[in-house]
Design a protein around this motif. Structure first.
Motif, PDB file in Angstrom:
ATOM      1  N   ALA A 171       0.814  -1.214   0.000  1.00  0.00           N
ATOM      2  CA  ALA A 171       0.000   0.000   0.000  1.00  0.00           C
ATOM      3  C   ALA A 171       0.846   1.261   0.000  1.00  0.00           C
ATOM      4  O   ALA A 171       1.996   1.270   0.443  1.00  0.00           O
ATOM      5  CB  ALA A 171      -0.934  -0.002   1.207  1.00  0.00           C
ATOM      6  N   GLN A 172       0.213   2.347  -0.462  1.00  0.00           N
ATOM      7  CA  GLN A 172       0.878   3.648  -0.459  1.00  0.00           C
ATOM      8  C   GLN A 172       1.017   4.208   0.948  1.00  0.00           C
ATOM      9  O   GLN A 172       2.001   4.866   1.263  1.00  0.00           O
ATOM     10  CB  GLN A 172       0.110   4.642  -1.328  1.00  0.00           C
ATOM     11  N   SER A 173       0.005   4.007   1.794  1.00  0.00           N
ATOM     12  CA  SER A 173      -0.008   4.627   3.116  1.00  0.00           C
ATOM     13  C   SER A 173      -0.690   3.698   4.112  1.00  0.00           C
ATOM     14  O   SER A 173      -1.324   2.707   3.744  1.00  0.00           O
ATOM     15  CB  SER A 173      -0.762   5.968   3.070  1.00  0.00           C
ATOM     16  N   GLN A 174      -0.586   4.046   5.394  1.00  0.00           N
ATOM     17  CA  GLN A 174      -1.251   3.285   6.433  1.00  0.00           C
ATOM     18  C   GLN A 174      -2.770   3.304   6.243  1.00  0.00           C
ATOM     19  O   GLN A 174      -3.449   2.308   6.490  1.00  0.00           O
ATOM     20  CB  GLN A 174      -0.898   3.860   7.815  1.00  0.00           C
ATOM     21  N   ALA A 175      -3.303   4.453   5.819  1.00  0.00           N
ATOM     22  CA  ALA A 175      -4.752   4.544   5.605  1.00  0.00           C
ATOM     23  C   ALA A 175      -5.198   3.596   4.506  1.00  0.00           C
ATOM     24  O   ALA A 175      -6.227   2.915   4.628  1.00  0.00           O
ATOM     25  CB  ALA A 175      -5.146   5.978   5.269  1.00  0.00           C
ATOM     26  N   ASP A 176      -4.439   3.526   3.398  1.00  0.00           N
ATOM     27  CA  ASP A 176      -4.776   2.603   2.318  1.00  0.00           C
ATOM     28  C   ASP A 176      -4.695   1.158   2.807  1.00  0.00           C
ATOM     29  O   ASP A 176      -5.566   0.342   2.507  1.00  0.00           O
ATOM     30  CB  ASP A 176      -3.827   2.806   1.136  1.00  0.00           C
ATOM     31  N   ALA A 177      -3.637   0.847   3.558  1.00  0.00           N
ATOM     32  CA  ALA A 177      -3.470  -0.515   4.075  1.00  0.00           C
ATOM     33  C   ALA A 177      -4.643  -0.901   4.970  1.00  0.00           C
ATOM     34  O   ALA A 177      -5.172  -2.022   4.881  1.00  0.00           O
ATOM     35  CB  ALA A 177      -2.151  -0.623   4.839  1.00  0.00           C
ATOM     36  N   ALA A 178      -5.076   0.021   5.832  1.00  0.00           N
ATOM     37  CA  ALA A 178      -6.188  -0.268   6.743  1.00  0.00           C
ATOM     38  C   ALA A 178      -7.466  -0.551   5.974  1.00  0.00           C
ATOM     39  O   ALA A 178      -8.257  -1.435   6.353  1.00  0.00           O
ATOM     40  CB  ALA A 178      -6.387   0.902   7.700  1.00  0.00           C
ATOM     41  N   ARG A 179      -7.697   0.164   4.880  1.00  0.00           N
ATOM     42  CA  ARG A 179      -8.912  -0.054   4.094  1.00  0.00           C
ATOM     43  C   ARG A 179      -8.889  -1.408   3.403  1.00  0.00           C
ATOM     44  O   ARG A 179      -9.915  -2.089   3.314  1.00  0.00           O
ATOM     45  CB  ARG A 179      -9.095   1.083   3.091  1.00  0.00           C
ATOM     46  N   TYR A 180      -7.718  -1.804   2.906  1.00  0.00           N
ATOM     47  CA  TYR A 180      -7.629  -3.134   2.298  1.00  0.00           C
ATOM     48  C   TYR A 180      -7.899  -4.218   3.335  1.00  0.00           C
ATOM     49  O   TYR A 180      -8.592  -5.210   3.050  1.00  0.00           O
ATOM     50  CB  TYR A 180      -6.253  -3.337   1.667  1.00  0.00           C
ATOM     51  N   ARG A 181      -7.367  -4.047   4.538  1.00  0.00           N
ATOM     52  CA  ARG A 181      -7.647  -5.030   5.596  1.00  0.00           C
ATOM     53  C   ARG A 181      -9.140  -5.054   5.916  1.00  0.00           C
ATOM     54  O   ARG A 181      -9.722  -6.116   6.125  1.00  0.00           O
ATOM     55  CB  ARG A 181      -6.833  -4.698   6.846  1.00  0.00           C
ATOM     56  N   GLU A 182      -9.752  -3.874   5.937  1.00  0.00           N
ATOM     57  CA  GLU A 182     -11.174  -3.798   6.251  1.00  0.00           C
ATOM     58  C   GLU A 182     -12.010  -4.501   5.189  1.00  0.00           C
ATOM     59  O   GLU A 182     -13.065  -5.071   5.495  1.00  0.00           O
ATOM     60  CB  GLU A 182     -11.600  -2.341   6.394  1.00  0.00           C
ATOM     61  N   LEU A 183     -11.543  -4.492   3.941  1.00  0.00           N
ATOM     62  CA  LEU A 183     -12.265  -5.182   2.874  1.00  0.00           C
ATOM     63  C   LEU A 183     -12.076  -6.692   2.931  1.00  0.00           C
ATOM     64  O   LEU A 183     -12.775  -7.426   2.238  1.00  0.00           O
ATOM     65  CB  LEU A 183     -11.807  -4.678   1.510  1.00  0.00           C
ATOM     66  N   GLY A 184     -11.097  -7.138   3.724  1.00  0.00           N
ATOM     67  CA  GLY A 184     -10.921  -8.578   3.868  1.00  0.00           C
ATOM     68  C   GLY A 184      -9.574  -9.118   3.472  1.00  0.00           C
ATOM     69  O   GLY A 184      -9.358 -10.336   3.524  1.00  0.00           O
ATOM     70  N   ALA A 185      -8.633  -8.258   3.065  1.00  0.00           N
ATOM     71  CA  ALA A 185      -7.295  -8.746   2.770  1.00  0.00           C
ATOM     72  C   ALA A 185      -6.654  -9.239   4.062  1.00  0.00           C
ATOM     73  O   ALA A 185      -6.728  -8.555   5.093  1.00  0.00           O
ATOM     74  CB  ALA A 185      -6.442  -7.632   2.160  1.00  0.00           C
ATOM     75  N   PRO A 186      -6.040 -10.430   4.076  1.00  0.00           N
ATOM     76  CA  PRO A 186      -5.400 -10.938   5.294  1.00  0.00           C
ATOM     77  C   PRO A 186      -4.376  -9.946   5.829  1.00  0.00           C
ATOM     78  O   PRO A 186      -3.505  -9.474   5.080  1.00  0.00           O
ATOM     79  CB  PRO A 186      -4.736 -12.231   4.822  1.00  0.00           C
ATOM     80  N   ALA A 187      -4.472  -9.623   7.115  1.00  0.00           N
ATOM     81  CA  ALA A 187      -3.647  -8.568   7.706  1.00  0.00           C
ATOM     82  C   ALA A 187      -2.163  -8.817   7.520  1.00  0.00           C
ATOM     83  O   ALA A 187      -1.381  -7.872   7.302  1.00  0.00           O
ATOM     84  CB  ALA A 187      -3.985  -8.426   9.188  1.00  0.00           C
ATOM     85  N   GLU A 188      -1.749 -10.098   7.606  1.00  0.00           N
ATOM     86  CA  GLU A 188      -0.319 -10.398   7.505  1.00  0.00           C
ATOM     87  C   GLU A 188       0.216 -10.245   6.090  1.00  0.00           C
ATOM     88  O   GLU A 188       1.425 -10.284   5.865  1.00  0.00           O
ATOM     89  CB  GLU A 188      -0.039 -11.813   8.016  1.00  0.00           C
TER      90      GLU A 188
END
Length: 455
Positions: free
Chosen positions: A216-233
């Motif tokens: 991800a570009q930023s922490q905010a982008d990463a958090a949104r991907y996790r929220e959509l269901g991407a495995p956190a690890e």
């Protein structure tokens, strides 16, 4: 990997060892959502007449949409590749963002065939302008099982790299079934896009489970991907690859040459990547500026080539003396507006300007790339809608390299203040250049992931 200033990646960061280990392909089976997948595919087939009609309609303005239809269904002459590296960049902005990564791949893996896909004709044209015949380019097929299978069977990739945000369930599932590691790099996901994807529920989360790693570009982008269901690890922050773009060596020289043609002391501003929702404010702002600075020159570059003629017509309709890149090549002393109706030339025109307004930000498009003017030490002005590049825009605003405005009056004030104050321009421009230099390194971090996937 991630610095602590609001989750932005910095040039000194590096991937933690566990990220490179964990990103290895471990997508979970897709069978638990077979019904959703079937319904999605059925809808895709039923939508094809509408999709084809849309292509025909768009071809009225841009005839390139009428060509190369076979590619959109995975039909093209197989290039005879094996274990190729495939990069997908949907349109012009994504191709530009992918450029430093493509260059790095060509340098690191010269023995591998490189495939670049786009969706739009303008993206295709930009890919060919940047890379010529040094790679294989086709359109990405529609997300239909037979088209995806035909496409993958022809290019036979060892690795799939999706730039920014493209989630296609059948494509992702096909990569999983074939054992093709899939990375989403330079990944960004605005709140608006996330709401749209969230409406698809389990279909999207299961698609993201097929992804090996989201860079991800930023922490905010990463958090949104996790929220959509991407495995956190399998989600991390690598930063924005566009910071690693090399400024064309002749951009400043060419820009200064153009300045000499129309007058070095003439106040010049540029409105770049504009949409219809920006342009009324741009015309009003320029009219106001001309009352204060009668020799001011506006350079304007619309976002979409099919609107170039319309942009010229609107400028003339506002009563401005207009020149265009295609007809006049450069503006003369008598011209008040210069329409840049060409592709791939923005950098020299940024260099030829004193200050840049970046479009798509006075209307809810979400803004466009603010880094190019910043890299050339040019002050940046944006509107209220910058969610497509929120992290980068915030960095420039915090550093004093950019100013946010809300309407035509604010645009005229901000541009006028910069044009009237050389010291202000210099300070803002230097601040932007420092941000650009500080944030470099994303491509190196992405290359670590790619190296791990291929070895």
């Amino acid at each position: 990997m991630v610095s602590h200033r609001d989750g932005k990646a910095g040039s000194g960061d590096s991937l933690p060892p566990e990220a490179a280990r964990r990103f290895a392909y471990t997508g979970r089976p897709y069978t638990d959502s077979a019904i959703l997948g079937f319904l999605y595919t059925l809808v895709m087939y039923l939508a094809m007449p509408v999709v084809v009609a849309r292509l025909l309609f768009r071809g009225v303005r841009n005839r390139q949409y009428h060509y190369r239809w076979r590619e959109r269904f995975g039909r093209f002459k197989a290039p005879g590749f094996s274990q190729s590296l495939w990069v997908h960049a949907v349109s012009v902005g994504e191709v530009n963002a992918a450029e430093p990564l493509v260059r790095a791949l060509q340098a690191r893996y010269p023995e591998r065939q490189l495939v670049l896909t786009t969706v739009t004709p303008t993206g295709s044209a930009r890919a060919r302008q940047l890379f010529g015949d040094s790679l294989f380019h086709v359109y990405l097929p529609y997300d239909l099982p037979f088209a995806v299978a035909s496409f993958l069977g022809r290019i036979r990739p060892a690795l799939a790299i999706i730039v920014e945000t493209e989630i296609w369930p059948n494509l992702y599932r096909a990569c999983q079934r074939r054992g093709i590691p899939l990375l989403i790099v330079n990944a960004r996901l605005s709140e608006r896009s996330m709401r749209g994807y969230r409406a698809l529920g389990r279909l999207v989360s299961d698609s993201l489970a097929c992804v090996s790693y989201v860079a991800a570009q930023s922490q905010a982008d990463a958090a949104r991907y996790r929220e959509l269901g991407a495995p956190a690890e399998r989600v991390g922050v690598t930063g924005y690859m566009k910071f690693d773009t090399q400024v064309p060596p002749n951009a400043m020289e060419k820009g200064m040459e153009w300045r000499r043609h129309w007058g070095e002391d003439r106040p010049v501003w540029i409105a770049a990547s504009t949409h219809e929702g920006d342009e009324a404010a741009v015309w009003q702002a320029h009219a106001a500026l001309l009352r204060q600075m009668p020799n001011a020159l506006l350079l304007i570059a619309g976002r979409h080539p099919e609107r170039f003629r319309l942009l010229e017509s609107h400028a003339r309709g506002q009563g401005f003396a207009v020149a265009t890149r295609r007809q006049h090549r450069l503006a003369g002393p008598q011209h008040q507006v210069f329409v840049i109706d060409s592709m791939g030339e923005l950098m020299p025109f940024f260099a030829a300007s004193d200050v840049a307004f970046v479009g798509g930000s006075l209307c809810p498009i979400g803004g466009h790339n603010v880094l190019e003017p910043a890299a050339l030490s040019r002050p940046v002005v944006v509107g209220p809608y910058t969610f497509n590049f929120e992290g980068i825009t915030s960095s420039l605003l915090e550093a004093g390299a950019a100013e946010r405005i809300s309407d035509a009056a604010g645009l005229a004030r901000a541009i006028g203040a910069c044009l009237a104050d050389p010291q202000r321009r210099a300070q803002m421009g230097e601040a932007g250049r420092r941000v650009f230099e500080r944030e470099r390194g994303a491509v190196g971090r992405v290359m670590q992931l790619i190296d791990s996937a291929l070895h």
